[in-house]
Scaffold this active site. Structure first.
Site, PDB file in Angstrom:
ATOM      1  CG  ASN A  12      -1.715   1.215   1.427  1.00 39.50           C
ATOM      2  OD1 ASN A  12      -1.804   2.029   0.516  1.00 39.50           O
ATOM      3  ND2 ASN A  12      -2.317   1.375   2.597  1.00 39.50           N
ATOM      4  CE  LYS A  14      -0.246   3.327   4.646  1.00 38.86           C
ATOM      5  NZ  LYS A  14      -0.149   3.445   6.099  1.00 38.86           N
ATOM      6  CG  HIS A  98      -5.856   2.031   5.117  1.00 40.86           C
ATOM      7  ND1 HIS A  98      -5.450   2.968   6.045  1.00 40.86           N
ATOM      8  CD2 HIS A  98      -4.848   1.152   4.979  1.00 40.86           C
ATOM      9  CE1 HIS A  98      -4.223   2.659   6.447  1.00 40.86           C
ATOM     10  NE2 HIS A  98      -3.829   1.571   5.817  1.00 40.86           N
ATOM     11  CD  GLU A 100      -2.993   5.616   6.626  1.00 41.99           C
ATOM     12  OE1 GLU A 100      -3.020   5.672   5.380  1.00 41.99           O
ATOM     13  OE2 GLU A 100      -2.043   5.120   7.258  1.00 41.99           O
ATOM     14  CD  GLU A 170      -3.599  -2.468   7.337  1.00 44.78           C
ATOM     15  OE1 GLU A 170      -2.513  -2.711   6.824  1.00 44.78           O
ATOM     16  OE2 GLU A 170      -4.194  -1.396   7.162  1.00 44.78           O
ATOM     17  N   GLY A 176       2.288   2.178  10.838  1.00 49.46           N
ATOM     18  CA  GLY A 176       3.244   3.271  10.708  1.00 49.46           C
ATOM     19  C   GLY A 176       3.930   3.642  12.011  1.00 49.46           C
ATOM     20  CB  SER A 216       5.060  -1.897  12.027  1.00 50.43           C
ATOM     21  OG  SER A 216       4.629  -0.573  12.318  1.00 50.43           O
TER      22      SER A 216
HETATM   23  P1  PGA Z   1       2.741   0.250   7.700  1.00 50.22           P
HETATM   24  O1  PGA Z   1       1.277   0.492   7.032  1.00 50.22           O
HETATM   25  O2  PGA Z   1       3.281  -1.021   7.105  1.00 50.22           O
HETATM   26  O3  PGA Z   1       3.534   1.456   7.295  1.00 50.22           O
HETATM   27  O4  PGA Z   1       2.534   0.147   9.160  1.00 50.22           O
HETATM   28  C1  PGA Z   1       0.396  -0.574   6.827  1.00 50.22           C
HETATM   29  C2  PGA Z   1      -0.875  -0.065   6.201  1.00 50.22           C
HETATM   30  O5  PGA Z   1      -1.309   1.039   6.540  1.00 50.22           O
HETATM   31  O6  PGA Z   1      -1.494  -0.752   5.359  1.00 50.22           O
END
Ligand code: PGA
Length: 254
Positions: A12, A14, A98, A100, A170, A176, A216
């Site tokens: 992803n 982003k 997601h 976010e 997640e 992140g 992560s």
């Molecule tokens: P990350 O993000 O691997 O940077 O923690 C995962 C995601 O948001 O899908």
């Protein structure tokens, strides 16, 4: 690693990567991953890079995903992108719900449900993201939150389409932050999610559905996470932005 379900590892990206940078990244990935057959490899660039990335991965083992789509098929929805438009670029997967987008765009389970049904209507496979916040976990609400999200997002979905939906667990506190769920925490959540799917659909569907872990993930923890019986892949953010680190996650998962 011998698994009942084929692993699916998706990047992803982003809101990162210009077209030129995206092409650089996939050219490296194609090289690094060309011999991988055991894993479905998916990249999810921003909309603006889908066309060029789509051409660049023709005849490769890398599949294309988008990061979001509209619940509508067409019409007066300024700034939105419909499933049919994604199909023009041979997009096969679409990330929906997601955290976010739940947080910043206030996406609800009901909206995500509409998007999920629209995606299947266009033969796109959704990667449905669910997960609890730290406060919810600490309050002992993880299972309740996951069950509510699953029930809301999967409402009205025929069983065949459920089998073709990928679920990404997640935990919001792990995205992140560098703070990965422990392998046991991931396995426990995945097992619970599979049980909810069995209750909403049936055991066969639950056995077939693929559940990714996200939050992560990096090459150092990929093997341990993927070795868990109910972890069927990963949704990778930060570590998918560089060809070596993403390829290492893929290779370490086999
Ligand atoms: P990350 O993000 O691997 O940077 O923690 C995962 C995601 O948001 O899908």
């Amino acid at each position: 690693m011998d698994k009942e379900r084929k692993l699916i590892i998706a990047g992803n990206w982003k809101m990162n990567k210009t077209v030129a940078e995206a092409l650089d990244l996939v050219s490296g990935l194609k090289r690094e991953c060309k011999d991988v057959k055991e894993v479905d490899i998916v990249v999810c660039p921003p909309f603006t890079a889908l066309g060029e990335v789509s051409k660049a991965i023709l005849d490769s083992n890398i599949r294309l995903g988008a990061q979001n789509m509209s619940e509508h098929n067409y019409g007066a929805f300024t700034g939105e992108i419909a499933a049919g438009m994604l199909k023009e670029f041979s997009v096969r997967f679409v990330i929906l719900g997601h955290s976010e987008r739940r947080q910043y765009q206030k996406e609800s389970d009901a909206l995500i449900n509409k998007k999920l049904l629209a995606a299947h209507g266009a033969s796109l496979k959704p990667i449905l993201c669910i997960g609890e916040t730290l406060a919810e976990r600490e309050a002992g609400q993880m299972e309740k939150i996951l069950a509510t999200q699953l029930r809301g997002c999967l409402s009205g979905l025929p069983r065949q389409q459920m089998e073709e939906t990928v679920i990404a667990y997640e935990p919001v506190w792990a995205i992140g932050t560098g703070q990965t769920a422990s392998t046991q925490q991931a396995q426990d959540a995945h097992l619970y999610i599979r049980a909810v799917v069995a209750k909403l659909f049936d055991d066969t569907v639950a056995r077939r559905v693929r559940i990714q872990y996200g939050g992560s993930v990096k090459s150092a923890n990929a093997r341990d996470l993927m070795s868990q019986p109910d972890v069927d892949g990963a949704l990778v953010g930060g570590a998918s932005l560089e060809d070596r680190s993403f390829a290492d996650i893929v290779k370490n998962s086999i």
